[in-house]
Design a protein around this motif. Structure first.
Motif, PDB file in Angstrom:
ATOM      1  N   VAL A   1      47.463 -18.697 -19.398  1.00 51.25           N
ATOM      2  CA  VAL A   1      48.369 -19.795 -19.735  1.00 51.25           C
ATOM      3  C   VAL A   1      48.431 -19.922 -21.249  1.00 51.25           C
ATOM      4  CG1 VAL A   1      48.853 -22.257 -19.448  1.00 51.25           C
ATOM      5  CG2 VAL A   1      47.673 -21.016 -17.638  1.00 51.25           C
ATOM      6  N   GLY A   2      49.604 -20.255 -21.785  1.00 46.57           N
ATOM      7  CA  GLY A   2      49.725 -20.424 -23.221  1.00 46.57           C
ATOM      8  C   GLY A   2      50.704 -21.522 -23.598  1.00 46.57           C
ATOM      9  N   PHE A   3      50.615 -21.949 -24.847  1.00 46.99           N
ATOM     10  CA  PHE A   3      51.546 -22.919 -25.419  1.00 46.99           C
ATOM     11  C   PHE A   3      52.208 -22.285 -26.630  1.00 46.99           C
ATOM     12  CE2 PHE A   3      52.462 -26.065 -28.720  1.00 46.99           C
ATOM     13  CZ  PHE A   3      53.372 -26.874 -28.054  1.00 46.99           C
ATOM     14  N   LEU A   4      53.506 -22.491 -26.758  1.00 45.33           N
ATOM     15  CA  LEU A   4      54.259 -21.931 -27.878  1.00 45.33           C
ATOM     16  C   LEU A   4      55.239 -22.979 -28.390  1.00 45.33           C
ATOM     17  CD1 LEU A   4      54.942 -19.340 -29.551  1.00 45.33           C
ATOM     18  CD2 LEU A   4      56.679 -18.840 -27.812  1.00 45.33           C
ATOM     19  N   GLU A   5      55.163 -23.273 -29.669  1.00 49.26           N
ATOM     20  CA  GLU A   5      56.115 -24.212 -30.263  1.00 49.26           C
ATOM     21  C   GLU A   5      57.337 -23.434 -30.734  1.00 49.26           C
ATOM     22  OE1 GLU A   5      55.105 -27.976 -32.689  1.00 49.26           O
ATOM     23  OE2 GLU A   5      55.603 -26.461 -34.206  1.00 49.26           O
ATOM     24  N   LEU A   6      58.496 -23.806 -30.213  1.00 41.98           N
ATOM     25  CA  LEU A   6      59.736 -23.135 -30.575  1.00 41.98           C
ATOM     26  C   LEU A   6      60.313 -23.751 -31.851  1.00 41.98           C
ATOM     27  CD1 LEU A   6      61.414 -22.847 -27.052  1.00 41.98           C
ATOM     28  CD2 LEU A   6      60.057 -21.136 -28.278  1.00 41.98           C
ATOM     29  N   PRO A   7      61.022 -22.964 -32.645  1.00 39.87           N
ATOM     30  CA  PRO A   7      61.582 -23.490 -33.897  1.00 39.87           C
ATOM     31  C   PRO A   7      62.596 -24.595 -33.631  1.00 39.87           C
ATOM     32  CG  PRO A   7      62.414 -21.285 -33.414  1.00 39.87           C
ATOM     33  CD  PRO A   7      61.314 -21.533 -32.454  1.00 39.87           C
ATOM     34  N   ASP A   8      62.552 -25.614 -34.479  1.00 38.55           N
ATOM     35  CA  ASP A   8      63.518 -26.703 -34.376  1.00 38.55           C
ATOM     36  C   ASP A   8      64.907 -26.195 -34.760  1.00 38.55           C
ATOM     37  OD1 ASP A   8      64.371 -29.220 -33.813  1.00 38.55           O
ATOM     38  OD2 ASP A   8      63.416 -30.203 -35.518  1.00 38.55           O
ATOM     39  N   THR A   9      65.923 -26.955 -34.417  1.00 33.24           N
ATOM     40  CA  THR A   9      67.305 -26.551 -34.674  1.00 33.24           C
ATOM     41  C   THR A   9      67.822 -27.210 -35.946  1.00 33.24           C
ATOM     42  OG1 THR A   9      67.737 -26.303 -32.303  1.00 33.24           O
ATOM     43  CG2 THR A   9      69.655 -26.493 -33.749  1.00 33.24           C
ATOM     44  N   PRO A  10      68.041 -26.431 -37.017  1.00 26.80           N
ATOM     45  CA  PRO A  10      68.624 -27.006 -38.235  1.00 26.80           C
ATOM     46  C   PRO A  10      70.093 -27.352 -38.014  1.00 26.80           C
ATOM     47  CG  PRO A  10      68.428 -24.640 -38.457  1.00 26.80           C
ATOM     48  CD  PRO A  10      67.773 -24.996 -37.161  1.00 26.80           C
ATOM     49  N   GLU A  11      70.621 -28.161 -38.888  1.00 23.72           N
ATOM     50  CA  GLU A  11      71.982 -28.672 -38.707  1.00 23.72           C
ATOM     51  C   GLU A  11      73.013 -27.561 -38.547  1.00 23.72           C
ATOM     52  OE1 GLU A  11      74.834 -31.445 -37.973  1.00 23.72           O
ATOM     53  OE2 GLU A  11      72.679 -31.805 -38.209  1.00 23.72           O
ATOM     54  N   GLU A  12      72.836 -26.475 -39.294  1.00 26.60           N
ATOM     55  CA  GLU A  12      73.832 -25.401 -39.229  1.00 26.60           C
ATOM     56  C   GLU A  12      73.780 -24.627 -37.921  1.00 26.60           C
ATOM     57  OE1 GLU A  12      70.227 -23.670 -41.423  1.00 26.60           O
ATOM     58  OE2 GLU A  12      71.337 -25.570 -41.348  1.00 26.60           O
ATOM     59  N   LYS A  13      72.714 -24.825 -37.128  1.00 31.03           N
ATOM     60  CA  LYS A  13      72.602 -24.133 -35.840  1.00 31.03           C
ATOM     61  C   LYS A  13      72.803 -25.075 -34.650  1.00 31.03           C
ATOM     62  CE  LYS A  13      69.631 -20.405 -37.513  1.00 31.03           C
ATOM     63  NZ  LYS A  13      68.335 -19.700 -37.372  1.00 31.03           N
ATOM     64  N   VAL A  14      73.220 -26.306 -34.924  1.00 32.11           N
ATOM     65  CA  VAL A  14      73.519 -27.254 -33.850  1.00 32.11           C
ATOM     66  C   VAL A  14      74.838 -26.874 -33.199  1.00 32.11           C
ATOM     67  CG1 VAL A  14      74.083 -29.668 -33.326  1.00 32.11           C
ATOM     68  CG2 VAL A  14      72.211 -29.135 -34.899  1.00 32.11           C
ATOM     69  N   GLY A  15      74.887 -26.949 -31.882  1.00 32.53           N
ATOM     70  CA  GLY A  15      76.109 -26.660 -31.163  1.00 32.53           C
ATOM     71  C   GLY A  15      76.839 -27.933 -30.783  1.00 32.53           C
ATOM     72  N   SER A  16      77.541 -27.899 -29.688  1.00 32.48           N
ATOM     73  CA  SER A  16      78.235 -29.097 -29.209  1.00 32.48           C
ATOM     74  C   SER A  16      77.228 -30.048 -28.561  1.00 32.48           C
ATOM     75  CB  SER A  16      79.327 -28.720 -28.216  1.00 32.48           C
ATOM     76  OG  SER A  16      78.781 -28.016 -27.113  1.00 32.48           O
ATOM     77  N   LEU A  17      77.637 -31.287 -28.350  1.00 34.56           N
ATOM     78  CA  LEU A  17      76.830 -32.303 -27.673  1.00 34.56           C
ATOM     79  C   LEU A  17      75.480 -32.536 -28.359  1.00 34.56           C
ATOM     80  CD1 LEU A  17      77.523 -31.103 -24.011  1.00 34.56           C
ATOM     81  CD2 LEU A  17      78.772 -32.822 -25.320  1.00 34.56           C
ATOM     82  N   ARG A  18      75.409 -32.227 -29.668  1.00 37.66           N
ATOM     83  CA  ARG A  18      74.179 -32.392 -30.461  1.00 37.66           C
ATOM     84  C   ARG A  18      73.010 -31.626 -29.858  1.00 37.66           C
ATOM     85  NH1 ARG A  18      75.297 -32.774 -35.088  1.00 37.66           N
ATOM     86  NH2 ARG A  18      73.131 -33.391 -35.510  1.00 37.66           N
ATOM     87  N   HIS A  19      73.298 -30.503 -29.277  1.00 35.25           N
ATOM     88  CA  HIS A  19      72.278 -29.643 -28.681  1.00 35.25           C
ATOM     89  C   HIS A  19      72.181 -28.332 -29.479  1.00 35.25           C
ATOM     90  CE1 HIS A  19      71.895 -32.303 -25.285  1.00 35.25           C
ATOM     91  NE2 HIS A  19      71.065 -31.473 -24.684  1.00 35.25           N
ATOM     92  N   PRO A  20      71.106 -27.579 -29.263  1.00 30.88           N
ATOM     93  CA  PRO A  20      71.000 -26.287 -29.939  1.00 30.88           C
ATOM     94  C   PRO A  20      72.182 -25.380 -29.606  1.00 30.88           C
ATOM     95  CG  PRO A  20      68.894 -26.889 -28.949  1.00 30.88           C
ATOM     96  CD  PRO A  20      69.906 -27.880 -28.442  1.00 30.88           C
ATOM     97  N   GLY A  21      72.736 -24.764 -30.645  1.00 28.26           N
ATOM     98  CA  GLY A  21      73.836 -23.840 -30.446  1.00 28.26           C
ATOM     99  C   GLY A  21      73.355 -22.425 -30.168  1.00 28.26           C
ATOM    100  N   GLU A  22      74.301 -21.502 -30.074  1.00 28.13           N
ATOM    101  CA  GLU A  22      73.966 -20.120 -29.734  1.00 28.13           C
ATOM    102  C   GLU A  22      72.971 -19.515 -30.719  1.00 28.13           C
ATOM    103  OE1 GLU A  22      76.179 -15.755 -29.157  1.00 28.13           O
ATOM    104  OE2 GLU A  22      77.282 -17.471 -29.978  1.00 28.13           O
ATOM    105  N   LYS A  23      73.143 -19.773 -32.018  1.00 26.49           N
ATOM    106  CA  LYS A  23      72.237 -19.194 -33.012  1.00 26.49           C
ATOM    107  C   LYS A  23      70.826 -19.737 -32.865  1.00 26.49           C
ATOM    108  CE  LYS A  23      75.815 -18.183 -36.463  1.00 26.49           C
ATOM    109  NZ  LYS A  23      76.302 -18.480 -37.837  1.00 26.49           N
TER     110      LYS A  23
END
Length: 376
Positions: free
Chosen positions: A333-355
């Motif tokens: 079992v493991g834990f991994l912190e994923l990178p946060d989404t900077p403003e330029e990578k935000v998609g629609s609905l204030r969610h993470p975009g494709e990038k």
């Protein structure tokens, strides 16, 4: 001019194909419940068509498909039955790999919401489909469902068009390591409660059903509420991305069910920190879910990959995973912190975009390469 050699086949008449996603394979037509679920074939011939049925009233169904490993189309389906051409006028002697899949998550918000596969029409021969190197299961919320991965940053309408599998990290990770994947995800849900403190909107309570998120009459007839057969498909890894909505619940008002008079709330202290007893309740929910996932998937590596929309609960989740490992002596079992989404990578609905999904996929792939590829 219509191809006179075209012949329609029900799924029972096709010798070779592979079903993707959790479903009840005894059903006909075949129900497709989750994002990424669908059908894969290897077929010769000049043409290939598929007959689908889409059942909805509000949230229209979206699909996408690949030809020879490349995404070539994404589209909305009309309500009812329809035939869609997957390729035409191709070299009849070559084998074409076609993977058609549901873009849209299971829609709890709409009863009687279904995608059904009736059959295929072709002038070619259906050949065996090669099994992929790995099997991965992804469990999560709107991030795993690919919400916000299509559309402009300014879009705020919560509609099917802006949710997708084809731009999501589960799809990207699986493509990168040649894996077949299954997704179990629902927007707004958490490991303990939904974003609005609704305790019924927790993913673990539905995890052991084929598709516990589908609640309508047509879904029941299609086997959605049946117990899922974990022995029938053994993943090499289960990747969980839950906690984003649990973090939101601490900031939202108390949830009330006016019929049962039930109430639920995750509280903060006057200084804004999380109430100790509520953190403990959340940690217990995480530990309980890890025990469930391990029971159902005895050999899988379990990865809790959290982030992309803030890291408020990183410490809580990491501690809960550590306590589970210490108490169970489960080291896979493991834990991994994923990178946060900077403003330029935000998609629609204030969610993470494709990038943003692409960046997260790279991090997960790097982790899985160490955990899985070296073990093969």
């Amino acid at each position: 001019m219509k191809n006179a050699a075209l012949k329609f086949y029900t799924l029972n008449e096709i010798a070779n194909y592979r079903i993707h996603g959790r479903t009840d394979e005894s059903q006909y037509p075949l129900p497709v419940f989750f994002n990424g679920g669908g059908i894969e074939v290897n077929v010769t011939g000049k043409e290939l068509w598929i007959e689908l049925e889409s059942i909805y009233k509000i949230h229209e169904m979206w699909i996408a498909y690949e030809v020879n490993g490349e995404l070539v189309s994404r589209q909305m389906l009309p309500e009812g039955r329809s035939k869609i051409c997957l390729f035409r006028n191709m070299n009849p002697n070559t084998v074409k790999n076609v993977y058609l899949f549901r873009e849209l998550q299971a829609m709890t918000e709409e009863r009687d919401h279904q995608l059904l596969i009736w059959g295929m029409e072709s002038d070619g021969e259906f050949c065996p489909v090669k099994e992929k190197t790995y099997k991965l299961e992804f469990v999560g919320d709107s991030i795993t469902s690919g919400e916000g991965t299509y559309g402009a940053q300014t879009e705020e309408d919560w509609i099917s068009m802006f949710k997708s599998c084809s731009h999501s990290f589960p799809y990207m990770v699986s493509k990168a390591i040649n894996a077949e994947f299954r997704a179990v995800s629902q927007s707004g849900w958490g490991v303990l409660s939904g974003w609005d403190n609704n305790p019924d909107h927790n993913v673990p309570s539905r995890y052991e059903k084929i598709c516990g998120f589908e609640e309508g009459r047509s879904a029941g007839k299609s086997g959605a509420d049946k117990t899922y057969d974990f022995a029938g498909w053994t993943p090499d890894a289960v990747i969980i991305n839950l906690g984003t909505n649990d973090a939101s619940a601490f900031r939202e008002p108390k949830w009330h069910d006016w019929h049962s008079k039930r109430e639920f709330k995750q509280y903060t202290n006057p200084d804004g920190s999380y109430a100790k007893e509520d953190v403990q309740r959340l940690e217990n929910a995480i530990g309980d879910f890890l025990h469930m996932v391990r029971k159902d998937n005895p050999t899988a590596h379990i990865l809790w990959a959290y982030g992309m929309l803030g890291h408020e609960l990183s410490g809580v989740i990491k501690e809960a995973v550590a306590k589970y490992k210490a108490g169970s002596e489960d080291r896979n079992v493991g834990f991994l912190e994923l990178p946060d989404t900077p403003e330029e990578k935000v998609g629609s609905l204030r969610h993470p975009g494709e990038k943003s999904h692409g960046y997260a996929a790279e991090v997960i792939v790097s982790y899985l390469e160490e955990q899985l590829i070296c073990q093969k």
